[in-house]
Write an enzyme that holds these catalytic residues in place. Structure first.
Site, PDB file in Angstrom:
ATOM      1  N   LYS A  83       0.853  -1.189   0.000  1.00 52.70           N
ATOM      2  CA  LYS A  83       0.000   0.000   0.000  1.00 52.70           C
ATOM      3  C   LYS A  83       0.889   1.238   0.000  1.00 52.70           C
ATOM      4  O   LYS A  83       1.782   1.377   0.850  1.00 52.70           O
ATOM      5  CB  LYS A  83      -0.869  -0.024   1.250  1.00 52.70           C
ATOM      6  CG  LYS A  83      -2.265   0.496   1.066  1.00 52.70           C
ATOM      7  CD  LYS A  83      -3.049   0.233   2.335  1.00 52.70           C
ATOM      8  CE  LYS A  83      -4.451   0.773   2.234  1.00 52.70           C
ATOM      9  NZ  LYS A  83      -5.122   0.709   3.532  1.00 52.70           N
TER      10      LYS A  83
HETATM   11  O1  G3P Z   1      -9.151   1.655   4.339  1.00 49.18           O
HETATM   12  C1  G3P Z   1      -9.184   2.984   4.709  1.00 49.18           C
HETATM   13  C2  G3P Z   1      -9.698   3.146   6.074  1.00 49.18           C
HETATM   14  O2  G3P Z   1      -8.870   2.530   7.028  1.00 49.18           O
HETATM   15  C3  G3P Z   1     -10.005   4.536   6.466  1.00 49.18           C
HETATM   16  O3  G3P Z   1     -11.177   4.465   7.156  1.00 49.18           O
HETATM   17  O4  G3P Z   1     -12.942   5.216   8.644  1.00 49.18           O
HETATM   18  O5  G3P Z   1     -10.544   5.832   9.109  1.00 49.18           O
HETATM   19  O6  G3P Z   1     -11.780   6.867   7.219  1.00 49.18           O
HETATM   20  P1  G3P Z   1     -11.631   5.673   8.090  1.00 49.18           P
END
Ligand code: G3P
Length: 221
Positions: A83
């Site tokens: 990633k």
């Molecule tokens: O895969 C991306 C994710 O980890 C981000 O999620 O909810 O932290 O925006 P969030």
């Protein structure tokens, strides 16, 4: 649509893997920081639990460092996808890693133009962050739709991985648009299955079956 879990929790991953519908896992430094133990060991155990793409993220911010970390991460297990953040150095690193045959998930994508550049650099996956756009009053799902529309015109070997999905409707909308993958936390994954009418209906079937069994037992006496 492929379902990925967005977690580094081995407990959650083992629990979800048992259901047989999880195709891959996405992690990031924040998710790994929530777990105790060696992050590389956790990544390897995740790979041994789910036989699908498992994203592990680089933390270097220069292309050389990203390539070095990416090669190392990819050497940990055949399932690892590297990633890489969508910045200029990330594009350079993606070009190199992709040329070596390593799969790159370009992350922190917030616009269709970033996704287009990621695909051109050779990323195998692009991760638009839906929820984080919604957080700043920008419709995140529209970015996913735009990326799908753009990719439909070309032959990029690049899948659209809708990320930062925060609730079941995000998942449904991503699936309706034809996103290749949706990645979500365990809470959202669990909510996809749950329906009160299923629980009520099952309870009623079982209660009625108990009545049949009692009637049969009574008729044999
Ligand atoms: O895969 C991306 C994710 O980890 C981000 O999620 O909810 O932290 O925006 P969030």
């Amino acid at each position: 649509m492929k379902i990925f879990l967005d977690t580094a929790s081995l407990k959650e991953i083992h629990e979800a893997a048992a259901l047989g519908v999880v195709d891959g896992i996405t992690t990031n430094p924040s998710l790994l920081a929530k777990e105790s133990g060696d992050p590389e060991g956790i990544l390897v155990e995740i790979c041994n639990t789910i036989d699908g793409p498992i994203s592990g993220e680089v933390v270097a911010t220069d292309a050389e460092g990203m390539v070095r970390e990416g090669r190392h991460l990819a050497s940990l297990h055949k399932n690892i996808v590297v990633k890489v953040p969508c910045i200029a150095e990330g594009l350079k690193a993606t070009k190199i890693l992709a040329a070596e045959g390593r799969r790159v998930n370009m992350t922190l994508i917030f616009s269709p133009s970033q996704a287009l550049l990621a695909a051109k650099a050779g990323a195998r996956y692009v991760s638009p962050f839906v929820g984080r756009l919604d957080d700043i009053s920008t419709p995140g799902m529209e970015i996913v739709a735009d990326i799908i529309q753009i990719f439909d015109h070309y032959d990029y070997d690049c899948e659209v991985l809708a990320a930062s999905l925060r609730h079941p409707m995000h998942v449904i909308e991503a699936a309706k648009m034809g996103a290749d993958i949706g990645t979500m936390p365990m809470s959202v994954f669990t909510a996809l299955l749950k329906h009160p009418l299923t629980d009520i209906g099952l309870r009623r079937f079982l209660d009625d079956w108990e009545k049949v069994k009692s009637q049969m037992a009574a008729s044999r006496r």
